[in-house]
Design a protein around this motif. Sequence first.
Motif, mmCIF file in Angstrom:
data_model
loop_
_atom_site.group_PDB
_atom_site.id
_atom_site.type_symbol
_atom_site.label_atom_id
_atom_site.label_comp_id
_atom_site.label_asym_id
_atom_site.label_seq_id
_atom_site.Cartn_x
_atom_site.Cartn_y
_atom_site.Cartn_z
ATOM 1 N N VAL A 35 0.760 -1.029 -0.011
ATOM 2 C CA VAL A 35 -0.141 0.083 -0.014
ATOM 3 C C VAL A 35 0.768 1.189 0.101
ATOM 4 O O VAL A 35 0.434 2.027 -0.742
ATOM 5 C CB VAL A 35 -1.049 0.070 1.140
ATOM 6 C CG1 VAL A 35 -0.297 0.286 2.437
ATOM 7 C CG2 VAL A 35 -2.105 1.013 0.886
ATOM 8 N N ASN A 36 2.004 1.148 0.676
ATOM 9 C CA ASN A 36 2.764 2.547 0.657
ATOM 10 C C ASN A 36 4.152 2.521 -0.206
ATOM 11 O O ASN A 36 4.872 3.304 0.129
ATOM 12 C CB ASN A 36 2.908 2.731 2.161
ATOM 13 C CG ASN A 36 2.087 3.347 3.084
ATOM 14 O OD1 ASN A 36 1.102 3.884 2.474
ATOM 15 N ND2 ASN A 36 1.950 2.593 4.232
ATOM 16 N N ALA A 37 4.209 1.388 -1.021
ATOM 17 C CA ALA A 37 5.402 1.321 -1.867
ATOM 18 C C ALA A 37 5.383 2.564 -2.954
ATOM 19 O O ALA A 37 4.461 2.920 -3.557
ATOM 20 C CB ALA A 37 5.419 -0.012 -2.523
ATOM 21 N N ASP A 38 6.403 3.187 -2.859
ATOM 22 C CA ASP A 38 6.480 4.367 -3.928
ATOM 23 C C ASP A 38 6.619 4.022 -5.354
ATOM 24 O O ASP A 38 5.828 4.650 -6.224
ATOM 25 C CB ASP A 38 7.884 5.241 -3.670
ATOM 26 C CG ASP A 38 7.990 5.825 -2.072
ATOM 27 O OD1 ASP A 38 6.896 6.288 -1.792
ATOM 28 O OD2 ASP A 38 9.107 5.663 -1.453
ATOM 29 N N TYR A 39 7.128 2.853 -5.634
ATOM 30 C CA TYR A 39 7.178 2.196 -6.950
ATOM 31 C C TYR A 39 6.736 0.704 -6.732
ATOM 32 O O TYR A 39 7.128 0.244 -5.712
ATOM 33 C CB TYR A 39 8.475 2.538 -7.597
ATOM 34 C CG TYR A 39 8.842 3.801 -7.886
ATOM 35 C CD1 TYR A 39 8.707 4.455 -9.072
ATOM 36 C CD2 TYR A 39 9.121 4.681 -6.879
ATOM 37 C CE1 TYR A 39 9.038 5.645 -9.361
ATOM 38 C CE2 TYR A 39 9.668 6.158 -6.980
ATOM 39 C CZ TYR A 39 9.466 6.682 -8.249
ATOM 40 O OH TYR A 39 9.813 7.788 -8.592
ATOM 41 N N ILE A 40 6.117 0.465 -8.071
ATOM 42 C CA ILE A 40 5.876 -1.166 -8.286
ATOM 43 C C ILE A 40 6.486 -1.401 -9.352
ATOM 44 O O ILE A 40 6.333 -0.801 -10.443
ATOM 45 C CB ILE A 40 4.356 -1.226 -8.058
ATOM 46 C CG1 ILE A 40 3.875 -1.053 -6.606
ATOM 47 C CG2 ILE A 40 4.042 -2.779 -8.509
ATOM 48 C CD1 ILE A 40 2.167 -1.503 -6.492
ATOM 49 N N ILE A 41 7.157 -2.535 -9.305
ATOM 50 C CA ILE A 41 7.687 -3.357 -10.621
ATOM 51 C C ILE A 41 6.739 -4.474 -10.763
ATOM 52 O O ILE A 41 6.719 -5.426 -9.958
ATOM 53 C CB ILE A 41 8.900 -3.473 -10.558
ATOM 54 C CG1 ILE A 41 10.055 -2.391 -10.370
ATOM 55 C CG2 ILE A 41 9.365 -4.455 -11.827
ATOM 56 C CD1 ILE A 41 11.579 -2.667 -10.436
#
Lengths: 340, 377
Positions: free
Chosen positions: B295-301
């Motif tokens: 939920v709080n990840a700045d970026y998602i790969i």
Amino acid sequence: MKISSVGRIARYQIVFVLLIFALIGALVFSINSGSVEMSVKDIIKIIVFRAQEGSVESNVIWKIRLPRLIAAAILGGALSVSGFLLQTFFRNPIAGPYVLGISSGAKMFVGFTMVVLMSYVSVLPSTIIVLAAFAGSLLSMGFVLLAARKVSNMSMLLLVGVMIGYICSALTDFFVNFAEERDIANLTNWSMGSFSGIGWSDIRVMSIIVFISLIVVLMLSKPIGAYQLGEGYAQSMGINIKWFRILLVLFSSLLSATVTAFAGPIAFVGIAVPQIAKILMNTSKPIIIIPTTFLAGSVFCVFCDILARTLFAPTELSIGTVTAFFGAPFVIWLLLKRKK
Amino acid sequence: MKKLKNIVILCVMITVGLFCLAGCSSSSDNVDGKLELDSAMELKYAQNFSVDCYKGGYKIITLKDGSRYLTVPEGKSVPENLDADLVVLQLPLSNVCLGSTSAASLMTGIDALDAVTLTTQSRDSWYIDEVGAAMDSGQIAYIGKYDTPDYEMLAAQQPQLLIYSGMLDTHPEVSDKFKELGLNYLVDRSSDEQHPLARVEWVKLFGILFDKETEAQALFEEQEKVVDAIKAEPTGKTVLAFYRTTKGDCYVRNAGDYLPRMIDLAGGTYTPGDLKPDEGGTTKMDSETFYQTAVNADYIIYIDFSSTEQITKLDELVAKDPIFADLKAVKNKTVWSTRQDFWQVTATLGNMISDINTAITATDNSHDELTYLYRLQ
């Protein structure tokens, strides 16, 4: 009366001879099918006179095609006889080796081996996979046997077998939850069944188990025939029902466990082929049906294996895909026929 | 005269230095038919193989699984009285069966694909253009799946070496059949390496097998330089890498996997950093744990394994699971997807790290032109 008896014997003989010819035809067709082109003359020379030893052709025949087609014939026959024994035991035409959780038990052990043991060893020897499948099959049938001592109703016992299958599947899924993608892929591939990669050492082991079991089962023909007429009748013939039932399940398990160990689970053969044999022979006499079932199973599996490896070559279909494609419609037809 | 002497000494030193960098001595000496240990190849990152160099250009490669390979240079004879477990590979190799995408990438990187004639992957499953082109031209033929290859074709073609992935480990019946047919095989264990540059360093092994050691050394150094050039200062940006199956399960890369390591090298902070820090691969997460993690990840790969159409829009991702709409990265439109070749390419992992770095740091439009990632719109 005499004329009908002669007619029956003639029918048995004709069907036997036709099945033997069909098996020979399937074996000849199988040994002559593959990526490497060879003339029939060369194949005969290679097999009979051990010609061209060490050549590509000789290696293909002796190390690839022969062990594979012999395995298909032996295991196909074994699986069919296993199905016949279980159908007799449960008095149910859809009782097959894999309905009773044998494949689920084998898959559970193979899954455990692939997922858990692979964390400790880098390479698995092939005997470990074979032993795991064998142990898993026997364990699940052991539970069915234990239940058989308490439950006398065959439908209930069949249900117990199905439940044991579900428990094994649940445990397999439990391992799969913690497995790497490659282990899941490998387990899925294993559970689809194949005769690929079978060698002569495998043939030796499976031959010993299957043919000894087959001889014992043939020797049990008379008690099986009496059991078909009802437990009361069998008891009146002096048969120890408790031990007889154990022997029936034990040898049936041994046969299907051997198949699962060497080729993975193969669907529908165990259900469909005994019915085909009964229709062909128009009798349920074990002394007639057991060898017929074995021969018909061999023919069925050798032909299915030819299709599996040649239809989309070089991509090989799993043997279960082909046997189910032909076996499943037959089972549906059988169920509809019984309904009528 | 003194100046000329200095130049000659310098040239000699550079030459010796180059060979030292490559790790082994010259193969041009006259030792033939016997093994005299010279040196061990220096490996900077790789843990799963080692190389002993012998005089005369002979080399023994030892893999983590214990298998050993003796490479015999072209024109040299095979030494006698070798250990029974030692697989002898007479160079040059010109007839190889390829069953590992990592190896294919590394071999492509050193222009060694000419030696490949067979593969266990069908044309559709290759995303390395060079391999696809070689299959289209008929140079490489498909021989069936890795677990049920067409043994007849193998027996007829007699490849000098089969290079398989670790998938072979759980199919011992396949390796048993290879042995029965007298076929040599090698399991590419580069994907077991935890450090991305260790995976790239496996190119040195393929350099030995295909007599492309100079090219292999150059490729490795180039990728190392790319990573060094990033000199990524930790940005403090958290990055999550995961994929979702069609069944709806979310698989998150373990912190010990090479992809989180790539994210760290690119200046990101992998989240969840405490998820199995000593293990590679992935962990399946239930929805709640995944939500809490992501939920709080700045970026998602987002790892897209789709072999047909890959997703290009955030809406398509959210359509897979509505809870994705609540993720910070989705709201901020900082979700990146891997291209189809992401999992087959090993030779340019340095460039991939560079792509990740650009994705999480660029403030201009440079992240629109990445090679291995694309932004979901």
